[in-house]
Design a protein around this motif. Structure first.
Motif, PDB file in Angstrom:
ATOM      1  N   ARG A  35      13.136  10.975  47.823  1.00  0.00           N
ATOM      2  CA  ARG A  35      14.098  12.024  48.193  1.00  0.00           C
ATOM      3  C   ARG A  35      13.366  13.247  48.763  1.00  0.00           C
ATOM      4  N   GLU A  36      12.316  13.689  48.071  1.00  0.00           N
ATOM      5  CA  GLU A  36      11.550  14.852  48.542  1.00  0.00           C
ATOM      6  C   GLU A  36      10.904  14.577  49.891  1.00  0.00           C
ATOM      7  N   ALA A  37      10.331  13.389  50.061  1.00  0.00           N
ATOM      8  CA  ALA A  37       9.718  13.030  51.340  1.00  0.00           C
ATOM      9  C   ALA A  37      10.766  13.025  52.452  1.00  0.00           C
ATOM     10  N   GLY A  38      11.954  12.529  52.150  1.00  0.00           N
ATOM     11  CA  GLY A  38      13.032  12.508  53.136  1.00  0.00           C
ATOM     12  C   GLY A  38      13.477  13.905  53.529  1.00  0.00           C
ATOM     13  N   ILE A  39      13.573  14.793  52.535  1.00  0.00           N
ATOM     14  CA  ILE A  39      13.980  16.180  52.816  1.00  0.00           C
ATOM     15  C   ILE A  39      12.955  16.859  53.717  1.00  0.00           C
ATOM     16  N   TRP A  40      11.649  16.727  53.370  1.00  0.00           N
ATOM     17  CA  TRP A  40      10.613  17.363  54.194  1.00  0.00           C
ATOM     18  C   TRP A  40      10.588  16.765  55.601  1.00  0.00           C
ATOM     19  N   SER A  41      10.790  15.471  55.705  1.00  0.00           N
ATOM     20  CA  SER A  41      10.833  14.844  57.031  1.00  0.00           C
ATOM     21  C   SER A  41      11.990  15.406  57.844  1.00  0.00           C
ATOM     22  N   ALA A  42      13.140  15.549  57.203  1.00  0.00           N
ATOM     23  CA  ALA A  42      14.314  16.103  57.893  1.00  0.00           C
ATOM     24  C   ALA A  42      14.062  17.540  58.343  1.00  0.00           C
ATOM     25  N   VAL A  43      13.384  18.322  57.512  1.00  0.00           N
ATOM     26  CA  VAL A  43      13.069  19.712  57.880  1.00  0.00           C
ATOM     27  C   VAL A  43      12.204  19.740  59.137  1.00  0.00           C
ATOM     28  N   TRP A  44      11.143  18.943  59.166  1.00  0.00           N
ATOM     29  CA  TRP A  44      10.231  18.955  60.313  1.00  0.00           C
ATOM     30  C   TRP A  44      10.904  18.401  61.573  1.00  0.00           C
ATOM     31  N   VAL A  45      11.726  17.362  61.431  1.00  0.00           N
ATOM     32  CA  VAL A  45      12.429  16.822  62.600  1.00  0.00           C
ATOM     33  C   VAL A  45      13.429  17.852  63.128  1.00  0.00           C
ATOM     34  N   THR A  46      14.105  18.562  62.226  1.00  0.00           N
ATOM     35  CA  THR A  46      15.052  19.604  62.634  1.00  0.00           C
ATOM     36  C   THR A  46      14.335  20.729  63.377  1.00  0.00           C
ATOM     37  N   LEU A  47      13.165  21.148  62.873  1.00  0.00           N
ATOM     38  CA  LEU A  47      12.399  22.186  63.566  1.00  0.00           C
ATOM     39  C   LEU A  47      11.953  21.724  64.953  1.00  0.00           C
ATOM     40  N   ALA A  48      11.549  20.466  65.072  1.00  0.00           N
ATOM     41  CA  ALA A  48      11.146  19.932  66.374  1.00  0.00           C
ATOM     42  C   ALA A  48      12.347  19.879  67.320  1.00  0.00           C
ATOM     43  N   ALA A  49      13.495  19.460  66.805  1.00  0.00           N
ATOM     44  CA  ALA A  49      14.701  19.415  67.641  1.00  0.00           C
ATOM     45  C   ALA A  49      15.093  20.821  68.102  1.00  0.00           C
ATOM     46  N   ALA A  50      14.963  21.801  67.209  1.00  0.00           N
ATOM     47  CA  ALA A  50      15.272  23.189  67.581  1.00  0.00           C
ATOM     48  C   ALA A  50      14.313  23.671  68.670  1.00  0.00           C
ATOM     49  N   PHE A  51      13.045  23.322  68.550  1.00  0.00           N
ATOM     50  CA  PHE A  51      12.072  23.690  69.577  1.00  0.00           C
ATOM     51  C   PHE A  51      12.439  23.046  70.910  1.00  0.00           C
ATOM     52  N   GLY A  52      12.801  21.764  70.879  1.00  0.00           N
ATOM     53  CA  GLY A  52      13.195  21.062  72.101  1.00  0.00           C
ATOM     54  C   GLY A  52      14.437  21.664  72.735  1.00  0.00           C
ATOM     55  N   LEU A  53      15.398  22.046  71.905  1.00  0.00           N
ATOM     56  CA  LEU A  53      16.604  22.697  72.432  1.00  0.00           C
ATOM     57  C   LEU A  53      16.259  24.064  73.027  1.00  0.00           C
ATOM     58  N   GLY A  54      15.327  24.775  72.393  1.00  0.00           N
ATOM     59  CA  GLY A  54      14.862  26.044  72.942  1.00  0.00           C
ATOM     60  C   GLY A  54      14.215  25.847  74.308  1.00  0.00           C
ATOM     61  N   LEU A  55      13.431  24.784  74.439  1.00  0.00           N
ATOM     62  CA  LEU A  55      12.852  24.464  75.741  1.00  0.00           C
ATOM     63  C   LEU A  55      13.946  24.201  76.771  1.00  0.00           C
ATOM     64  N   PHE A  56      14.974  23.465  76.354  1.00  0.00           N
ATOM     65  CA  PHE A  56      16.074  23.154  77.274  1.00  0.00           C
ATOM     66  C   PHE A  56      16.760  24.431  77.762  1.00  0.00           C
ATOM     67  N   VAL A  57      17.001  25.350  76.830  1.00  0.00           N
ATOM     68  CA  VAL A  57      17.703  26.592  77.174  1.00  0.00           C
ATOM     69  C   VAL A  57      16.836  27.488  78.049  1.00  0.00           C
ATOM     70  N   PHE A  58      15.560  27.643  77.702  1.00  0.00           N
ATOM     71  CA  PHE A  58      14.716  28.622  78.386  1.00  0.00           C
ATOM     72  C   PHE A  58      13.902  28.053  79.546  1.00  0.00           C
ATOM     73  N   ALA A  59      13.667  26.712  79.564  1.00  0.00           N
ATOM     74  CA  ALA A  59      12.803  26.162  80.611  1.00  0.00           C
ATOM     75  C   ALA A  59      13.476  25.075  81.441  1.00  0.00           C
ATOM     76  N   GLY A  60      14.569  24.517  80.950  1.00  0.00           N
ATOM     77  CA  GLY A  60      15.269  23.502  81.731  1.00  0.00           C
ATOM     78  C   GLY A  60      15.190  22.120  81.124  1.00  0.00           C
ATOM     79  N   ALA A  61      15.868  21.196  81.787  1.00  0.00           N
ATOM     80  CA  ALA A  61      16.008  19.836  81.258  1.00  0.00           C
ATOM     81  C   ALA A  61      14.713  19.032  81.331  1.00  0.00           C
ATOM     82  N   GLN A  62      13.953  19.178  82.409  1.00  0.00           N
ATOM     83  CA  GLN A  62      12.749  18.360  82.544  1.00  0.00           C
ATOM     84  C   GLN A  62      11.715  18.648  81.454  1.00  0.00           C
ATOM     85  N   PRO A  63      11.334  19.909  81.199  1.00  0.00           N
ATOM     86  CA  PRO A  63      10.374  20.164  80.106  1.00  0.00           C
ATOM     87  C   PRO A  63      10.916  19.720  78.740  1.00  0.00           C
ATOM     88  N   ALA A  64      12.205  19.919  78.510  1.00  0.00           N
ATOM     89  CA  ALA A  64      12.791  19.493  77.231  1.00  0.00           C
ATOM     90  C   ALA A  64      12.742  17.975  77.105  1.00  0.00           C
TER      91      ALA A  64
END
Length: 191
Positions: A35-64
């Motif tokens: 359970r703990e490993a799953g929670i930490w994995s979800a946290v890191w994947v969520t942070l990566a997805a947020a970073f990717g969405l930030g790239l999409f918003v600020f840099a466009g679709a290709q970099p994202a």
């Protein structure tokens, strides 16, 4: 995509802060549950997805898109790395309560060494293109050695350290047991 030096510094600094938080918070020696490993994995994947969405918003679709393609590739390759870490922990008989800390230190060391090897390899290959074939031959030889070792692996054989480990123990005074999560200990006046 053109990325400024300031943006690179900000990104690396934010990543270092996140790793430091992950290293400090809740990392007392304990056996990690699924359970703990799953929670930490979800946290890191969520942070990566947020970073990717930030790239999409600020840099466009290709970099994202490039980021998400790289992230998915690295995430799938990390499963292979976990098998390697499991083998290493089994070989060194790391107690289960220390495995999370050992994994974190191993991942950090892998990141630092990967950056150094990529930089050095790119510089060498750009200067001497024929070295690329030597790198390929080395990878094939390493794979062959792993296959050979796996075929001849017998559980009846007593564990024997390889020459590199013996040299490191002589040179650096490696402890023969674990001292909690400490990486360095002082025994008999030696570190």
């Amino acid at each position: 995509m053109n990325v400024s030096v300031g943006m690179w510094v900000l990104t690396v600094a934010a990543l270092c802060v996140l790793i430091a938080v992950d290293f400090v918070i809740g990392r007392k020696p304990h056996e990690v549950s699924t359970r703990e490993a799953g929670i930490w994995s979800a946290v890191w994947v969520t942070l990566a997805a947020a970073f990717g969405l930030g790239l999409f918003v600020f840099a466009g679709a290709q970099p994202a898109g490039e980021f998400f393609a790289g992230f998915i590739t690295e995430k799938s390759l990390s499963v292979d790395n976990l098998f390697v870490f499991v083998l290493i922990m089994a070989k060194f008989a790391v107690p289960t309560q220390y495995q999370a800390r050992v994994l974190m230190v191993g991942v950090l060391m892998a990141l630092v060494m990967r950056a150094g090897f990529i930089a050095a390899g790119a510089a060498i290959i750009s200067a001497f293109s024929w070295v690329f074939y030597l790198f390929g031959a080395f990878l094939i030889w390493t794979a062959w050695k792993l296959v050979q070792d796996a075929r001849h692996d017998s559980h009846d054989e007593e564990y024997e350290e390889n020459k590199l480990l013996k040299a490191v123990e002589r040179r650096f005074g490696v402890a023969d047991r674990y001292h909690g999560t400490k990486l360095l200990v002082r025994q008999n006046g030696r570190a």
